[in-house]
Design an enzyme around this catalytic site. Structure first.
Site, PDB file in Angstrom:
ATOM      1  CD  GLN A  96      -2.409   1.749   2.280  1.00 24.13           C
ATOM      2  OE1 GLN A  96      -3.486   1.204   2.644  1.00 24.13           O
ATOM      3  NE2 GLN A  96      -1.389   1.645   3.876  1.00 24.13           N
TER       4      GLN A  96
ATOM      5  CB  THR B 103       4.512   0.233  13.646  1.00 24.45           C
ATOM      6  OG1 THR B 103       2.902  -0.167  14.432  1.00 24.45           O
ATOM      7  CG2 THR B 103       5.079  -1.112  14.157  1.00 24.45           C
TER       8      THR B 103
ATOM      9  CE  LYS C  91       7.431  -2.499  11.065  1.00 23.17           C
ATOM     10  NZ  LYS C  91       7.897  -2.159   9.807  1.00 23.17           N
TER      11      LYS C  91
ATOM     12  NE  ARG D 143      -4.199  -1.284   6.152  1.00 23.21           N
ATOM     13  CZ  ARG D 143      -3.574  -1.514   7.180  1.00 23.21           C
ATOM     14  NH1 ARG D 143      -2.257  -2.028   6.091  1.00 23.21           N
ATOM     15  NH2 ARG D 143      -3.553  -1.020   8.481  1.00 23.21           N
TER      16      ARG D 143
HETATM   17  P1  NAP Z   1       1.321  -3.893   3.166  1.00 20.98           P
HETATM   18  O1  NAP Z   1       0.716  -3.265   1.977  1.00 20.98           O
HETATM   19  O2  NAP Z   1       1.560  -5.177   3.495  1.00 20.98           O
HETATM   20  O3  NAP Z   1       3.538  -4.061   2.082  1.00 20.98           O
HETATM   21  C1  NAP Z   1       4.347  -4.780   2.958  1.00 20.98           C
HETATM   22  C2  NAP Z   1       5.478  -4.848   1.418  1.00 20.98           C
HETATM   23  O4  NAP Z   1       6.539  -5.585   2.221  1.00 20.98           O
HETATM   24  C3  NAP Z   1       5.424  -5.561   0.280  1.00 20.98           C
HETATM   25  O5  NAP Z   1       5.587  -4.647  -0.977  1.00 20.98           O
HETATM   26  C4  NAP Z   1       5.220  -6.422   0.372  1.00 20.98           C
HETATM   27  O6  NAP Z   1       5.685  -6.968  -0.652  1.00 20.98           O
HETATM   28  C5  NAP Z   1       7.148  -6.853   1.262  1.00 20.98           C
HETATM   29  N1  NAP Z   1       7.224  -7.723   1.365  1.00 20.98           N
HETATM   30  C6  NAP Z   1       7.038  -8.428   2.629  1.00 20.98           C
HETATM   31  N2  NAP Z   1       8.061  -9.494   3.480  1.00 20.98           N
HETATM   32  C7  NAP Z   1       9.313  -8.857   2.856  1.00 20.98           C
HETATM   33  C8  NAP Z   1       9.523  -9.780   2.392  1.00 20.98           C
HETATM   34  N3  NAP Z   1      10.407 -10.450   3.025  1.00 20.98           N
HETATM   35  N4  NAP Z   1      11.447  -9.580   1.595  1.00 20.98           N
HETATM   36  C9  NAP Z   1      10.672  -8.462   0.724  1.00 20.98           C
HETATM   37  N5  NAP Z   1       9.352  -7.971   0.611  1.00 20.98           N
HETATM   38  C10 NAP Z   1       8.450  -7.947   1.826  1.00 20.98           C
HETATM   39  O7  NAP Z   1       2.770  -2.648   4.452  1.00 20.98           O
HETATM   40  P2  NAP Z   1       1.966  -1.368   3.996  1.00 20.98           P
HETATM   41  O8  NAP Z   1       0.651  -1.228   4.615  1.00 20.98           O
HETATM   42  O9  NAP Z   1       2.013  -0.727   3.071  1.00 20.98           O
HETATM   43  O10 NAP Z   1       2.480  -1.186   5.470  1.00 20.98           O
HETATM   44  C11 NAP Z   1       4.217  -0.312   4.808  1.00 20.98           C
HETATM   45  C12 NAP Z   1       4.866  -0.682   6.157  1.00 20.98           C
HETATM   46  O11 NAP Z   1       4.944   0.324   7.179  1.00 20.98           O
HETATM   47  C13 NAP Z   1       5.376  -1.863   6.850  1.00 20.98           C
HETATM   48  O12 NAP Z   1       6.804  -1.721   7.088  1.00 20.98           O
HETATM   49  C14 NAP Z   1       4.570  -1.616   7.834  1.00 20.98           C
HETATM   50  O13 NAP Z   1       4.838  -2.605   8.404  1.00 20.98           O
HETATM   51  C15 NAP Z   1       4.404  -0.248   8.123  1.00 20.98           C
HETATM   52  N6  NAP Z   1       3.073   0.794   9.079  1.00 20.98           N
HETATM   53  C16 NAP Z   1       2.340   0.121   8.523  1.00 20.98           C
HETATM   54  C17 NAP Z   1       1.353   0.963   8.776  1.00 20.98           C
HETATM   55  C18 NAP Z   1      -0.182   0.937   8.458  1.00 20.98           C
HETATM   56  O14 NAP Z   1      -0.873   1.398   8.723  1.00 20.98           O
HETATM   57  N7  NAP Z   1      -0.333   0.628   7.031  1.00 20.98           N
HETATM   58  C19 NAP Z   1       1.144   1.804  10.167  1.00 20.98           C
HETATM   59  C20 NAP Z   1       2.199   1.726  10.704  1.00 20.98           C
HETATM   60  C21 NAP Z   1       4.055   1.024  10.364  1.00 20.98           C
HETATM   61  P3  NAP Z   1       4.511  -8.254  -1.916  1.00 20.98           P
HETATM   62  O15 NAP Z   1       3.481  -7.269  -1.950  1.00 20.98           O
HETATM   63  O16 NAP Z   1       5.278  -9.577  -1.975  1.00 20.98           O
HETATM   64  O17 NAP Z   1       3.759  -8.936  -0.697  1.00 20.98           O
HETATM   65  O1  G4F Z   2      -6.264  -4.191  10.596  1.00 17.49           O
HETATM   66  P1  G4F Z   2      -5.662  -4.626  11.320  1.00 17.49           P
HETATM   67  O2  G4F Z   2      -5.079  -5.996  10.938  1.00 17.49           O
HETATM   68  O3  G4F Z   2      -4.420  -3.999  12.250  1.00 17.49           O
HETATM   69  P2  G4F Z   2      -3.809  -3.489  13.321  1.00 17.49           P
HETATM   70  O4  G4F Z   2      -3.301  -4.761  13.771  1.00 17.49           O
HETATM   71  O5  G4F Z   2      -4.173  -2.534  13.811  1.00 17.49           O
HETATM   72  O6  G4F Z   2      -2.066  -3.439  12.209  1.00 17.49           O
HETATM   73  C1  G4F Z   2      -2.157  -2.634  11.343  1.00 17.49           C
HETATM   74  O7  G4F Z   2      -1.621  -1.472  11.349  1.00 17.49           O
HETATM   75  C2  G4F Z   2      -0.216  -0.970  13.090  1.00 17.49           C
HETATM   76  C3  G4F Z   2      -0.424   0.701  12.889  1.00 17.49           C
HETATM   77  O8  G4F Z   2      -0.949   0.404  14.466  1.00 17.49           O
HETATM   78  C4  G4F Z   2       0.886  -1.512  11.295  1.00 17.49           C
HETATM   79  F1  G4F Z   2       2.229  -1.594  12.174  1.00 17.49           F
HETATM   80  C5  G4F Z   2       0.570  -2.818  11.330  1.00 17.49           C
HETATM   81  O9  G4F Z   2       1.880  -3.283   9.808  1.00 17.49           O
HETATM   82  C6  G4F Z   2      -1.079  -3.153  10.918  1.00 17.49           C
HETATM   83  O10 G4F Z   2      -0.953  -2.417   9.187  1.00 17.49           O
HETATM   84  O11 G4F Z   2      -6.714  -4.443  13.098  1.00 17.49           O
HETATM   85  C7  G4F Z   2      -6.768  -3.596  13.905  1.00 17.49           C
HETATM   86  C8  G4F Z   2      -7.659  -4.135  14.851  1.00 17.49           C
HETATM   87  C9  G4F Z   2      -7.217  -4.831  15.528  1.00 17.49           C
HETATM   88  O12 G4F Z   2      -7.136  -3.999  17.267  1.00 17.49           O
HETATM   89  C10 G4F Z   2      -7.878  -6.581  15.781  1.00 17.49           C
HETATM   90  O13 G4F Z   2      -8.179  -7.543  16.967  1.00 17.49           O
HETATM   91  O14 G4F Z   2      -9.312  -4.370  13.948  1.00 17.49           O
HETATM   92  C11 G4F Z   2      -9.205  -6.020  14.936  1.00 17.49           C
HETATM   93  N1  G4F Z   2     -10.270  -6.678  14.091  1.00 17.49           N
HETATM   94  C12 G4F Z   2     -11.503  -7.431  14.576  1.00 17.49           C
HETATM   95  N2  G4F Z   2     -11.539  -8.034  13.551  1.00 17.49           N
HETATM   96  C13 G4F Z   2      -9.881  -7.364  13.287  1.00 17.49           C
HETATM   97  C14 G4F Z   2     -10.583  -8.035  12.472  1.00 17.49           C
HETATM   98  N3  G4F Z   2      -8.431  -7.499  12.393  1.00 17.49           N
HETATM   99  C15 G4F Z   2      -7.951  -8.189  11.587  1.00 17.49           C
HETATM  100  N4  G4F Z   2      -7.138  -7.804  10.429  1.00 17.49           N
HETATM  101  N5  G4F Z   2      -9.155  -8.560  10.363  1.00 17.49           N
HETATM  102  C16 G4F Z   2     -10.606  -8.902  11.945  1.00 17.49           C
HETATM  103  O15 G4F Z   2     -11.281 -10.070  11.413  1.00 17.49           O
END
Ligand code: NAP
Ligand code: G4F
Length: 348
Positions: A13, A131, A159, A190
């Site tokens: 994403q 994060t 992390k 997403r």
């Molecule tokens: P995402 O959609 O899950 O994307 C993860 C990316 O990492 C994808 O391109 C995936 O490749 C790649 N990847 C996974 N394992 C890998 C590996 N072993 N080697 C190389 N590439 C790998 O995550 P995102 O939401 O864009 O988040 C980006 C970063 O910010 C992540 O590090 C996440 O932990 C962090 N973060 C996200 C949030 C959030 O709310 N979105 C908040 C805080 C921090 P594939 O496409 O091949 O799977």
């Molecule tokens: O959408 P989630 O899986 O996100 P979560 O666990 O907050 O993590 C995401 O945000 C983090 C930043 O704070 C990133 F670092 C991480 O990489 C990722 O992007 O879950 C959000 C909430 C949780 O409390 C979970 O227990 O939603 C609750 N939930 C309830 N039902 C669910 C579900 N989560 C998921 N994935 N699937 C469910 O069916």
């Protein structure tokens, strides 16, 4: 001369939005992609298929965060001015089932890149995707850059290692290395197994008669949800600052998963009534009494993060970063996007 950026996780994403942003700013962008048996480049396909972009400014390289030799080769070859380390096994629930792989990628992977930069002597800035999960069992409300960490799952533990490794390489080797402590940020792109997208896709499919109901876990968890493209701009701003530092990006607004569900249905003109308790709770449509949400303990986590809400004051003061999209606007744009896409596909 164009600046050069290297993005790990470019197919994700955030990687896809960041690549767009940097290309629009005139950067040459290199991205790390994993080999996969099915197509995993949908989010960047529009960039890759544009011949002029592909030939001049967007280059993809096979690599993996678990493989230093590929990372070192890519860093050496691309000679980046800025590296954005976004690659991760980013799903918290999955991290309980794959703790070792999650640690290899999300912790040791970061060390591999930072040590590669140091050993190769490449002069580059480094962004680490930290994060709000670091705050876990929160010690302060709202959370800021000085709130003590209390991670609650293998993902957050990994992390945490990366956060401190980034700080350590900054202090020990004088690298320009910054942590973005980003709260949840969502979008039309997403991943479909994160709760927001699971809900918006589910609402669209249920109301179009393609799915019976949405099955979820803990719907009382609270999150601070913002809009991903704005957070990707914040990543870039961190690397343009005068000094490397660590910054919270958040909206300072928190809502339950339950509120997200209610809001998503209301965007499409439906109200939800809740019946029962805990895993027997059901969400029912007010208009016709149909059950559209139920709970399955399978989605509960062994340890949950109950409440996240961030204060982005430091990012506003030093970087001039501010979130623009609020909760209601975010739910609306995601729900309408999924409804339109689902309707189009189901009518083909
Ligand atoms: P995402 O959609 O899950 O994307 C993860 C990316 O990492 C994808 O391109 C995936 O490749 C790649 N990847 C996974 N394992 C890998 C590996 N072993 N080697 C190389 N590439 C790998 O995550 P995102 O939401 O864009 O988040 C980006 C970063 O910010 C992540 O590090 C996440 O932990 C962090 N973060 C996200 C949030 C959030 O709310 N979105 C908040 C805080 C921090 P594939 O496409 O091949 O799977
Ligand atoms: O959408 P989630 O899986 O996100 P979560 O666990 O907050 O993590 C995401 O945000 C983090 C930043 O704070 C990133 F670092 C991480 O990489 C990722 O992007 O879950 C959000 C909430 C949780 O409390 C979970 O227990 O939603 C609750 N939930 C309830 N039902 C669910 C579900 N989560 C998921 N994935 N699937 C469910 O069916």
């Amino acid at each position: 001369m164009s600046k050069v950026a290297l993005i790990t996780g470019v197919t994700g994403q955030d990687g896809s939005y960041l690549a767009e942003l940097l290309l629009n700013k005139g950067y040459v962008v290199h991205g790390v992609v994993r080999r996969s048996s099915t197509f995993n480049r949908e989010r960047i396909e529009h960039l890759y298929l544009d011949e002029s972009i592909r030939e001049q400014s967007f280059h993809l390289h096979y690599g993996d965060l678990t493989d230093s030799s590929s990372l070192n080769r890519i860093i050496e070859k691309s000679e980046p001015d800025e590296i954005y380390n976004l690659a991760a096994q980013s799903h918290v629930h999955v991290s309980f089932q794959m703790p070792e792989y999650t640690t290899e990628t999300d912790a040791v992977g970061t060390l591999r890149i930072l040590d590669g930069i140091k050993e190769l002597g490449i002069k580059t800035k480094f962004y680490q995707a930290s994060t709000s999960e670091l705050f876990g069992k929160v010690q302060e409300i709202p959370q800021t850059e000085t709130t003590p960490f209390y991670p609650r799952n293998p993902y957050a533990n990994a992390k945490l290692f990366s956060y401190w490794t980034t700080v350590n390489y900054r202090e020990a080797y004088n690298l320009f290395a910054s942590n973005g402590i980003l709260f949840n940020h969502e979008s039309e792109r997403r991943g479909e197994s994160f709760v927001t997208r699971k809900i918006t896709m589910g609402v669209a499919r249920v109301l179009l008669g393609l799915q019976d109901r949405i099955i979820l876990g803990n719907i009382d968890a609270k999150r601070d949800w913002g809009y991903a493209p704005e957070y990707c701009e914040g990543m870039w701003m961190m690397l343009q600052a005068a000094e490397p530092d660590d910054f919270v990006l958040a909206t300072n607004e928190t809502h339950t998963v339950r509120e997200f569900i209610e809001e998503a249905f209301s965007v499409l003109g439906e109200n939800i009534i809740w019946q029962g308790e805990n895993e027997n709770e059901l969400g029912v449509l007010y208009s016709n009494g149909k059950t559209v949400v139920s709970i399955d303990k399978r989605y509960y986590r062994p340890t949950e993060v109950d409440l996240l809400i961030g204060n982005p004051e430091k990012a506003a003061r030093i970087l001039g970063w501010k979130p623009k999209t609020n909760f209601k606007q975010l739910v609306k744009l995601m729900t309408l996007s999924d409804y339109t896409k689902t309707k189009t596909i189901s009518h083909l």
